[in-house]
Design a protein around this motif. Structure first.
Motif, mmCIF file in Angstrom:
data_model
loop_
_atom_site.group_PDB
_atom_site.id
_atom_site.type_symbol
_atom_site.label_atom_id
_atom_site.label_comp_id
_atom_site.label_asym_id
_atom_site.label_seq_id
_atom_site.Cartn_x
_atom_site.Cartn_y
_atom_site.Cartn_z
ATOM 1 N N VAL A 91 -20.478 -37.325 -20.120
ATOM 2 C CA VAL A 91 -20.637 -35.627 -19.333
ATOM 3 C C VAL A 91 -19.577 -35.598 -17.497
ATOM 4 O O VAL A 91 -19.695 -36.454 -16.848
ATOM 5 C CB VAL A 91 -22.036 -35.171 -18.739
ATOM 6 C CG1 VAL A 91 -21.916 -33.493 -17.675
ATOM 7 C CG2 VAL A 91 -23.380 -34.993 -20.358
ATOM 8 N N ILE A 105 -25.969 -28.688 -20.411
ATOM 9 C CA ILE A 105 -24.915 -29.206 -20.352
ATOM 10 C C ILE A 105 -25.255 -30.632 -20.604
ATOM 11 O O ILE A 105 -26.250 -31.687 -20.684
ATOM 12 C CB ILE A 105 -24.418 -29.161 -19.146
ATOM 13 C CG1 ILE A 105 -23.976 -28.037 -18.196
ATOM 14 C CG2 ILE A 105 -22.646 -30.403 -19.422
ATOM 15 C CD1 ILE A 105 -23.375 -26.782 -18.718
ATOM 16 N N ALA A 109 -19.800 -34.000 -23.033
ATOM 17 C CA ALA A 109 -19.520 -32.187 -22.807
ATOM 18 C C ALA A 109 -18.589 -32.931 -21.229
ATOM 19 O O ALA A 109 -18.778 -33.510 -20.562
ATOM 20 C CB ALA A 109 -20.555 -31.921 -22.007
ATOM 21 N N VAL A 123 -24.110 -25.330 -23.183
ATOM 22 C CA VAL A 123 -22.537 -26.416 -23.419
ATOM 23 C C VAL A 123 -23.018 -27.453 -24.365
ATOM 24 O O VAL A 123 -24.071 -28.579 -23.213
ATOM 25 C CB VAL A 123 -21.853 -26.562 -22.493
ATOM 26 C CG1 VAL A 123 -20.393 -26.954 -22.547
ATOM 27 C CG2 VAL A 123 -21.523 -25.277 -21.490
ATOM 28 N N PHE A 124 -22.376 -27.674 -25.543
ATOM 29 C CA PHE A 124 -22.839 -29.164 -26.166
ATOM 30 C C PHE A 124 -21.423 -29.467 -27.329
ATOM 31 O O PHE A 124 -20.684 -28.808 -27.532
ATOM 32 C CB PHE A 124 -23.779 -28.676 -27.942
ATOM 33 C CG PHE A 124 -24.615 -30.532 -28.245
ATOM 34 C CD1 PHE A 124 -24.537 -31.004 -27.421
ATOM 35 C CD2 PHE A 124 -24.133 -29.588 -29.144
ATOM 36 C CE1 PHE A 124 -25.045 -32.457 -28.736
ATOM 37 C CE2 PHE A 124 -24.375 -30.736 -30.063
ATOM 38 C CZ PHE A 124 -24.663 -32.324 -29.161
ATOM 39 N N ASN A 125 -21.364 -30.722 -26.540
ATOM 40 C CA ASN A 125 -20.290 -30.917 -27.083
ATOM 41 C C ASN A 125 -18.712 -30.706 -27.148
ATOM 42 O O ASN A 125 -18.386 -30.189 -28.511
ATOM 43 C CB ASN A 125 -19.995 -32.184 -29.240
ATOM 44 C CG ASN A 125 -19.497 -32.200 -29.897
ATOM 45 O OD1 ASN A 125 -18.228 -33.459 -29.734
ATOM 46 N ND2 ASN A 125 -19.654 -32.226 -31.363
ATOM 47 N N ARG A 127 -15.341 -28.973 -24.941
ATOM 48 C CA ARG A 127 -14.380 -28.566 -23.432
ATOM 49 C C ARG A 127 -14.541 -27.460 -23.268
ATOM 50 O O ARG A 127 -14.058 -26.550 -23.983
ATOM 51 C CB ARG A 127 -13.246 -30.006 -23.433
ATOM 52 C CG ARG A 127 -13.677 -31.297 -24.197
ATOM 53 C CD ARG A 127 -11.815 -31.628 -24.241
ATOM 54 N NE ARG A 127 -11.672 -31.312 -23.185
ATOM 55 C CZ ARG A 127 -11.154 -32.881 -22.040
ATOM 56 N NH1 ARG A 127 -12.220 -34.017 -22.405
ATOM 57 N NH2 ARG A 127 -10.345 -32.527 -21.065
ATOM 58 N N GLN A 141 -20.238 -25.116 -28.616
ATOM 59 C CA GLN A 141 -20.290 -26.381 -28.990
ATOM 60 C C GLN A 141 -19.112 -26.427 -30.038
ATOM 61 O O GLN A 141 -19.052 -25.261 -31.243
ATOM 62 C CB GLN A 141 -21.616 -25.960 -29.896
ATOM 63 C CG GLN A 141 -22.352 -26.937 -30.972
ATOM 64 C CD GLN A 141 -23.084 -26.873 -31.038
ATOM 65 O OE1 GLN A 141 -24.405 -25.664 -31.169
ATOM 66 N NE2 GLN A 141 -23.970 -27.567 -32.485
#
Length: 555
Positions: A91, A105, A109, A123-125, A127, A141
């Motif tokens: 992260v 988060i 990420a 927010v997952f996987n 940018r 995502q």
């Protein structure tokens, strides 16, 4: 006799490292930080947060970032992102980021510098580029969001096309987000003072005694059910105080209410939640049998950001409800769906009240026009009396007066940009048949429509006797396509509609009107028990130009 081999020594647990926290960072004692978490200078970690680098690690929390109550940051043991230093992380949270209450988060990420992540967003996987604003209840995502993008509340961004089509952040959005980030120092000071002067034990003892009519519930302090202030109003007050606004109160008897001659209650100097609630109740008790409204005040710009009526004559204690709100430059989910009713029998639909509120919030003026059936056929509208006020209650009263004076005629609402001297919206709010549902929305955000066409006129390129969509929708689609705009849809069930947490239905790729209308009908049929709205998008400026509800549950 067999000899038993000695047991193998236990396998040592893999090291997950230790937190590294800068000496200027503030980490609340009620937060939880585990593993290789590197926290930069002047970071704020609020109570109830969980930053756990037990699977994926390391984590980076950049300088000046604030992580608010209830935030969870975690990571998978697989998957990495590349940080700004070109190293690998589970992260990465950049500098001056604001991750607000209850956000999640989950690594891998990456969140760039100067971003804002709204309440309960995930927010997952993914940018997220620098300078992005993610509003409330959003899901991001498996995508990369370009820098400087705005993610509306309730959005579900799960493919790259959706991420690339997001609108750019506007100046008003930046003011909102940077103001939230700016409360970092104030929050830090409050927590430090609380740690120093208000031990947890004494607070709990005070709560157990029933002090200030407060109760503890799941680590959240709230007013008890015996309070005359309901939860919706309490949430409004908390929201205003969190953004640094002052709270005020006004009251009016029935005569003064008719003329919008409000009188001020005693000033509320404190910014402590308990003190504000106490002053609020005092004003309500003192002026029982009158209208009382809550004010949100921006002391820097010396303007009101919120007006909400929370008591009406005849209300019982605890019935206080938000029934009218007007904002100026203040974005909030709870104001967008509040209904207005001066006596429980308002002539205006909730959609019309929302349109008025939206016009006033952008600094535009409101006007009205009327036409009998003959003039309507030729678009020869006549003006009602000018509306000079920007007070929502006064504007709505003027609209209802125009409708009363011209009953049996068409009446339409006009949004006017006085600086550029153009119309920003035209919406019919009354028809001769008595239908006051606002369904003809003609413009939004700088979109200048052609002259409004009679409702009874059939559309040329799409016509079906079995169509579930009105001719106004067809006219709107035709105008959008003629100007090169793209069309998409959003939908929301009753719960999401009340919080403006719309979900994306995706962009309609075709530019053929008949195919667009067919696709709109298909999507409406798929979401028969939900609200569906049409979105017009300017692909060059990457912004919305029209939002129009085309279906309601059961209709």
């Amino acid at each position: 006799m067999a000899v038993r081999s000695p047991a193998a020594p236990p396998t040592p647990a893999p090291s997950i490292g230790e937190p590294k926290i800068h000496e200027t960072a503030y980490v609340h004692s009620f937060s939880n930080i585990v593993g290789d978490v590197r926290i930069g200078a002047d970071v704020l970690v609020s109570p109830g947060t969980s930053i756990t680098a037990d699977k994926g690690h390391p984590f980076i929390i950049g300088d000046g970032t604030n992580i608010q109550d209830g935030v969870v940051i975690h990571g998978l043991d697989r998957g990495r992102v590349v940080g700004d230093d070109n190293n690998s992380y589970s992260v990465w949270v950049g500098k001056n980021v604001s991750i607000t209450h209850m956000a999640l988060i989950h690594g891998p990420a990456y969140i760039g510098d100067n971003c804002f992540i709204g309440f309960r967003s995930t927010v997952f996987n993914a940018r997220i580029g620098s300078g992005c604003i993610v509003m409330m209840h959003a899901l991001i995502q498996d995508v990369e969001v370009p820098a400087g993008k705005y993610v509306p509340s309730g959005s579900v961004i799960v493919n790259q096309q959706q991420a690339d089509n997001l609108p750019d952040v506007q100046e008003s959005d930046m003011k909102f987000a940077t103001h939230i980030v700016g409360i970092n120092d104030a929050l830090r000071s409050d927590y430090q003072q609380a740690d120093k002067f208000t031990p947890v034990k004494s607070v709990r003892e005070e709560i157990s005694k029933g002090g200030d009519r407060m109760i503890q519930y799941n680590n959240r302090t709230s007013y008890s059910s015996t309070s005359s202030i309901n939860e919706e109003v309490q949430d409004q007050i908390r929201n205003l105080l969190a953004q640094g606004y002052r709270i005020g109160m006004e009251h009016a008897d029935a005569r003064r209410f008719q003329t919008s001659s409000w009188q001020s209650c005693a000033p509320i100097e404190s910014k402590r939640e308990a003190d504000v609630f106490r002053e609020l109740e005092s004003c309500l008790d003192e002026h029982q049998g009158e209208y009382v409204r809550l004010l949100g005040i921006d002391t820097k710009s010396r303007k009101r950001v919120l007006e909400s009526i929370i008591q009406r004559p005849g209300d019982r204690p605890g019935d206080g409800r938000v029934t009218s709100s007007a904002s100026s430059g203040f974005k909030s989910s709870y104001s967008s769906n509040s209904s207005y009713s001066s006596s429980g029998s308002s002539k205006l639909s909730p959609e019309t009240v929302d349109q008025v509120r939206h016009i006033l919030s952008q600094g535009y003026k409101v006007g009205t026009e009327h036409a009998d059936k003959r003039r309507f056929q030729t678009s020869s509208w006549q003006s009602c009396s000018p509306i000079d006020s920007k007070q929502e209650s006064t504007v709505i009263a003027a609209l209802e007066e125009c409708m009363d004076n011209h009953s049996g005629e068409y009446v339409r609402l006009i949004g006017i940009d006085t600086k550029s001297k153009r119309r920003t919206l035209e919406a019919i709010i009354q028809r001769p048949d008595g239908n006051n549902q606002s369904t003809t929305t003609s413009s939004s955000n700088g979109y200048r429509p052609a002259a409004s066409k009679p409702q009874e006129q059939s559309y040329s390129n799409y016509s079906s006797s079995s169509s579930s969509l009105s001719s106004e929708v067809a006219d709107q689609v035709r105008q959008l396509l003629a100007q090169g705009y793209t069309i998409s849809t959003e939908y929301a069930d009753e719960r999401r509609f009340k919080t403006s947490s719309w979900q994306s239905g995706g962009v309609i790729q075709t530019k053929q009107q008949s195919q667009v209308m067919a696709e709109l009908e298909n999507r409406s049929a798929e979401q028969r028990n939900a609200y569906v709205r049409l979105i017009g998008i300017d692909p060059k400026a990457k912004r919305r130009v029209v939002e129009m509800i085309i279906q309601r549950p059961g209709k």
